[in-house]
Write a protein that holds these residues in place. Structure first.
Motif, PDB file in Angstrom:
ATOM      1  N   THR A  92     -33.325 -55.145  33.555  1.00  0.00           N
ATOM      2  CA  THR A  92     -33.708 -56.176  34.734  1.00  0.00           C
ATOM      3  C   THR A  92     -32.560 -56.409  35.554  1.00  0.00           C
ATOM      4  O   THR A  92     -31.368 -56.286  35.145  1.00  0.00           O
ATOM      5  N   GLU A  93     -32.706 -57.325  36.556  1.00  0.00           N
ATOM      6  CA  GLU A  93     -31.667 -57.659  37.546  1.00  0.00           C
ATOM      7  C   GLU A  93     -30.709 -58.686  36.614  1.00  0.00           C
ATOM      8  O   GLU A  93     -29.417 -58.686  36.679  1.00  0.00           O
ATOM      9  N   GLU A  94     -31.285 -59.572  35.733  1.00  0.00           N
ATOM     10  CA  GLU A  94     -30.480 -60.453  35.003  1.00  0.00           C
ATOM     11  C   GLU A  94     -29.673 -59.750  34.174  1.00  0.00           C
ATOM     12  O   GLU A  94     -28.370 -59.990  33.681  1.00  0.00           O
ATOM     13  N   GLN A  95     -30.127 -58.748  33.381  1.00  0.00           N
ATOM     14  CA  GLN A  95     -29.344 -57.957  32.476  1.00  0.00           C
ATOM     15  C   GLN A  95     -28.572 -57.009  33.257  1.00  0.00           C
ATOM     16  O   GLN A  95     -27.228 -57.082  32.420  1.00  0.00           O
TER      17      GLN A  95
END
Length: 311
Positions: A105-108
């Motif tokens: 994901t973008e956060e990861q």
């Protein structure tokens, strides 16, 4: 090398020798000079031109090319080994991250970028090699791993073997043991070293080396030998000085030969193997032999005394 019809090779060699320790840009001079002299000269053109010979979760050992600076301090404008290792590690980690399934994901991804940046920043070399020396060089991947290699060096739990091409034919049925102290040469500018028989040798410290004769042959039509050197101590320019002390200086050693041996395209000295017994793991790395006719046609072996692959 000709300049306006005049051979200035000797002058260039002398100038590079004078500047070797006198200025931070000495490697640029040597770099330019060597490129003019050799058809076989090879210099990394990018950060991707690197050979990893050992890797673990704690360490990376590379086969350093000759005349490649260790870091940007030695030569800011050139490719250096530290930069090569960091770029290689970063590219490899990025490729692994992009291939993972399912995609992050973008956060990861943001968290991973910060983590990777720190891992790259933590990479540092555990020891040094001379500018002209090629072969095994170890990099630690963390501060803790770096400390453990430092401790191993202090406790003498490191085994290093070097290959060298030297002038003349050595003859001995047994390994040659050299126990000659090394100090700084007070008559020269910068950290030029010398053996303790030199009249201007200051603060000599014990230095021991063991030399095994591997091959006899010719380099550029002159008698030469390939030797295997184990250094029992780690003094600056130890192998170069000890071989010179034996009367068989290393081919291409522009610093300690008289007259200056400026014609070869490199110093014929190569860190063949590196073994470090750390408290964390056993590092055992081997770099291929560069002193073969296929890589340098000027070297021609005439007699095998002890096979390289059997030591």
């Amino acid at each position: 090398m000709n300049l306006l019809g005049v051979d200035v090779s000797g002058a260039c060699a002398t100038f590079s020798r004078l500047c070797y320790f006198g200025a931070p840009w000495y490697s640029v001079i040597l770099q330019w000079y060597r490129q003019q002299r050799s058809e076989h000269y090879r210099y990394p053109s990018s950060n991707d031109d690197i050979q990893v010979v050992y890797e673990s979760k704690n360490y990376i050992v590379v086969n350093k090319d000759d005349l490649v600076p260790i870091d940007a301090f030695d030569a800011p404008a050139q490719v250096n080994v530290t930069q090569q290792v960091k770029k290689w590690f970063e590219k490899r980690e990025i490729d692994k991250f992009l291939r993972q399934d399912p995609p992050a994901t973008e956060e990861q991804t943001e968290q991973w970028k910060k983590s990777l940046a720190q891992k790259v920043e933590d990479i540092r070399y555990s020891h040094r090699l001379d500018l002209g020396t090629s072969g095994c060089m170890c990099f630690a991947r963390s501060t803790a791993a770096s400390f453990l290699t430092y401790k191993a060096f202090i406790d003498k739990r490191v085994l290093k073997y070097y290959l060298a091409l030297v002038h003349g034919h050595l003859h001995s049925s047994y390994p040659i043991y050299i126990d000659v102290p090394i100090g700084e040469n007070a008559s020269c500018y910068g950290r030029i070293m010398c053996t303790n028989d030199h009249p201007y040798c200051t603060h000599p410290k014990p230095a021991q080396s063991q030399v095994d004769i591997l091959e006899h042959g010719e380099y550029d039509g002159k008698p030469a030998s390939k030797v295997l050197v184990r250094i029992l101590t780690g003094k600056r320019h130890q192998i170069r000085l000890h071989m010179n002390y034996l009367g068989h200086p290393i081919i291409g050693d522009y610093l300690y030969t008289e007259p200056i041996d400026y014609k070869p395209h490199r110093i014929m000295l190569h860190a063949r193997s590196l073994t470090i017994h750390t408290d964390q793991e056993l590092i055992d790395a081997l770099a291929k032999d560069p002193f073969v006719t296929q890589m340098d046609p000027k070297w021609k072996k005439t007699k095998t005394i002890y096979p390289v692959n059997r030591w």
